[in-house]
Design an enzyme around this catalytic site. Structure first.
Site, short mmCIF file in Angstrom:
data_model
loop_
_atom_site.label_atom_id
_atom_site.label_comp_id
_atom_site.label_asym_id
_atom_site.label_seq_id
_atom_site.Cartn_x
_atom_site.Cartn_y
_atom_site.Cartn_z
N ALA A 1 -5.37 10.55 8.28
CA ALA A 1 -3.99 10.43 7.90
C ALA A 1 -2.69 11.20 8.50
O ALA A 1 -1.86 10.81 8.55
CB ALA A 1 -4.44 11.52 6.07
N ASN B 1 1.81 -1.90 -4.60
CA ASN B 1 0.69 -0.64 -4.72
C ASN B 1 0.07 -1.00 -6.32
O ASN B 1 0.20 -1.95 -6.82
CB ASN B 1 1.05 0.43 -4.76
CG ASN B 1 -0.10 1.51 -4.22
OD1 ASN B 1 -0.73 1.41 -3.71
ND2 ASN B 1 -0.24 2.42 -4.73
N GLU C 1 -17.78 17.65 4.20
CA GLU C 1 -16.75 18.18 3.97
C GLU C 1 -16.71 17.87 1.93
O GLU C 1 -17.10 19.24 1.07
CB GLU C 1 -14.54 17.56 3.67
CG GLU C 1 -14.06 17.86 5.13
CD GLU C 1 -13.05 17.76 5.26
OE1 GLU C 1 -12.25 16.43 3.81
OE2 GLU C 1 -12.08 18.70 5.51
N ASP D 1 -5.53 2.89 7.97
CA ASP D 1 -6.55 2.84 7.87
C ASP D 1 -6.93 1.25 8.72
O ASP D 1 -7.98 0.99 9.34
CB ASP D 1 -7.53 3.37 7.33
CG ASP D 1 -7.58 4.18 7.32
OD1 ASP D 1 -6.86 5.16 7.73
OD2 ASP D 1 -7.98 4.93 6.08
N GLY E 1 0.79 -1.45 0.27
CA GLY E 1 -0.16 0.42 -0.22
C GLY E 1 1.03 0.81 0.27
O GLY E 1 1.96 1.36 0.42
#
Lengths: 405, 405
Positions: B318, B37, B170, B301, B10
């Site tokens: 983040a 990735n 957002e 996460d 990742g």
């Protein structure tokens, strides 16, 4: 004395030319002129393939009607015509009625699907601004969705253009420029994209010089278009089209985007109002009036004129519609002023240029064949001329095409 | 002597931070580092709501991984991880396998639909670049289609955002700026557009200061958002959502666009690989390793850490993922160099700012509450800082946000 009332239906090439010429020719108190149009804007029908492909923004393709009409002489009604009652001399609109002394029907064309099953329900047509921007967004959405799916559906990247006539070829000319941009935007492999042109007739661009047609076909093929000429679309469904193959066989082609550009007809209001017509086009008298209706002019794509030289109808073009508008305006003035004679309309075909994207074209102008940059330049001059004829230099400066090679 | 092999799965905030810190800390011949990735780019997950609304191009939200890794020390493999075999110490990829001595699982989050019927099939989630640009194009296509239909379907102009958490708010903040542009682009009446925020919990932005939440809600309401708080989505189908109303009643809401932003979970590979987890999140040891696996670190996460002060998990952010990446890199170096002690990770929450479009925000930073331009400025500094931590000043100059008030 009551002022004669002139109603013009439609603000396309024919209608708007009629009105803008008429408003110059008459005095403020001479006639009542009412222009009726669905939208408060005029659009350049012949540029819609660019808006549909996404190579030209749709706002570049339209302008406000209020920018070109003289409000001291012309009333504008934004409404949709439903039917003409020629007996009572009135026009039924969606939200009202208008009576007239003289009527100009300039309602333009509709897509003609020739009864092919499923085309009406599932295909797009490059028919107005709303349709054009929907096509642009539909194609873009297919590209945007492609990579979000676990199992890739290549039919999302297949675009079928039904028809290899003027609109189909010009649309393909824009698409071949647009597709690489979309591939880049959405990380899609260019080789996955299929552009098919399916045409029932055995030829591309009928009426064009074969040498020019060859140029166009080989240019488009080089950029990724596959032509399936002499191939009839039998039906269309939710997953794509079915085409005839050989005598009795058919082939299914999966495609999420099918744009039908194989035919147009006149507005269906023509038949609904009792005019004698072929596919919504009335064979008008030489003075542009409908046979049997001395107070109704029909111009543009709803009118039909025979080219005596080849004994076939002239194709419905902007060029003819605008020329008709000029004559129609003069004949209206003659009627209002009780002149005995009306002018006879004869098309003056100055040429025809078919674009292949913004930088290439084929065509004949003033009797000369041309291809490539020269033809493309000529095409832009033709586009700018249409603006000039309606709105003069200011409109050309505002909406004209200056991306000249 | 064989070099220890480190595999990082990742290239999100946690994985990329681990790799970029690690490549600075080790010598060329000290370890083998392989980064795996799915895409050859990293994207800023916390900016995806902008790409989804269409207020920021998705290319502004991503950058090439090759721009930030040191190829003399790090191998990059573009592939998708399928499963981790912790017994044989290898990772199964879609197109291969990789063995490891040390593994970092930084695979990020997936959308969590809590088993609500139809959400998975019919709702969008702001989960990656592909999804974001699809949402943007889907919404635009609805607007483009609205005027092409004889019978107007107002549900095309209804956008439901499921969830009033960070992402939902957002995203709404961007939408309220974007919608007027879309209305203008497609000649759509702004008053026909409905923006609904449906949230099962009785509050907006849980965890935020109530004064700030009030500011956000009233600002969004003023710009057209309707909040349906304490309203659970019971199911979703092709035409929209069904919400609970009172004790036993339900209400159908027709909407062609439903964006599910009510929850995330860790990557499902976590469970598939046999790690003990809650919704795909592993309660990691203080040194960030998975319990029982001395050679596997889990960051971002997919990791779960308890905030002892309130005895609840830290939200997956983040900020925490990047801080974990730094510690993970140092602990990997310690293991490779046979150091006895590993470092303990403690989140250092510097604050949290929730944007409301490009020009407004609410938040707390360094213990200070702020709203409006000041908070919006802070938000952009936070976004630029994330770039700086991974790619230094060059990356900030290339991708940073400089549209400062």
């Amino acid at each position: 004395m009551r002022k004669p009332k002139i109603v013009v239906l439609g603000a396309g090439y024919g209608g708007l030319m009629t009105v803008t010429r008429l408003q110059k020719a008459v005095g403020v108190n001479e006639v009542d002129i009412t222009l009726v149009n669905k939208n408060d804007y005029h659009y350049e029908t012949t540029w819609l393939h660019e808006a549909s492909a996404g190579t030209l923004h749709h706002d570049r393709v339209r302008y406000n009607i209020s920018d070109v009409i003289d409000k001291s002489k012309v009333d504008f009604v934004q409404d949709t015509a439903v039917e003409v009652n020629t007996v009572d001399k009135k026009v039924i609109l969606e939200n009202g009625e208008l009576t007239y002394d003289y009527l100009v029907v300039a309602l333009g064309a509709e897509s003609e699907t020739f009864g092919i099953k499923g085309i009406k329900e599932h295909a797009f047509s490059i028919i107005n601004v709303n349709a054009a921007r929907q096509i642009r967004e539909h194609i873009e959405y297919q590209f945007a969705t492609y990579n979000t799916e676990e199992e890739k559906k290549d039919e999302r990247l297949t675009i079928v253009v039904g028809g290899a006539g003027f609109t189909g070829i010009e649309f393909l000319g824009e698409l071949v420029n647009r597709i690489p941009e979309l591939c880049n935007e959405y990380d899609v492999d260019f080789h996955k994209v299929k552009l098919l042109c399916v045409e029932a007739a055995p030829m591309v661009l009928p009426g064009f010089d074969p040498e020019l047609v060859n140029y166009a076909v080989s240019k488009l093929e080089k950029k990724g278009v596959t032509f399936m000429i002499g191939t009839a679309i039998k039906e269309m469904n939710e997953t794509g089209i079915v085409v005839a193959k050989g005598e009795d066989q058919v082939e299914e082609i999966k495609a999420n985007t099918v744009v039908w550009a194989a035919g147009v007809r006149g507005n269906s209001i023509i038949e609904k109002s009792g005019f004698e017509a072929m596919r919504g086009r009335v064979k008008v008298n030489p003075d542009l009036r409908a046979p049997g209706h001395d107070d109704v002019f029909i111009v543009g794509d709803c009118s039909l004129m025979i080219n005596e030289e080849i004994n076939r109808p002239y194709p419905p073009t902007a060029q003819i519609a605008m020329q008709q508008g000029e004559v129609c305006a003069r004949n209206l003035v003659a009627l209002v002023r009780n002149k005995a004679e009306l002018e006879t309309f004869t098309p003056d075909i100055k040429g025809s240029v078919c674009s292949l994207g913004h930088d290439d074209a084929i065509g004949v102008a003033f009797g000369k064949k041309m291809v490539g940059g020269k033809a493309s330049f000529m095409k832009k001059m033709i586009d700018n001329r249409a603006l000039f004829l309606v709105g003069g230099a200011p409109l050309v400066l505002k909406k004209g095409k200056f991306n000249i090679l």
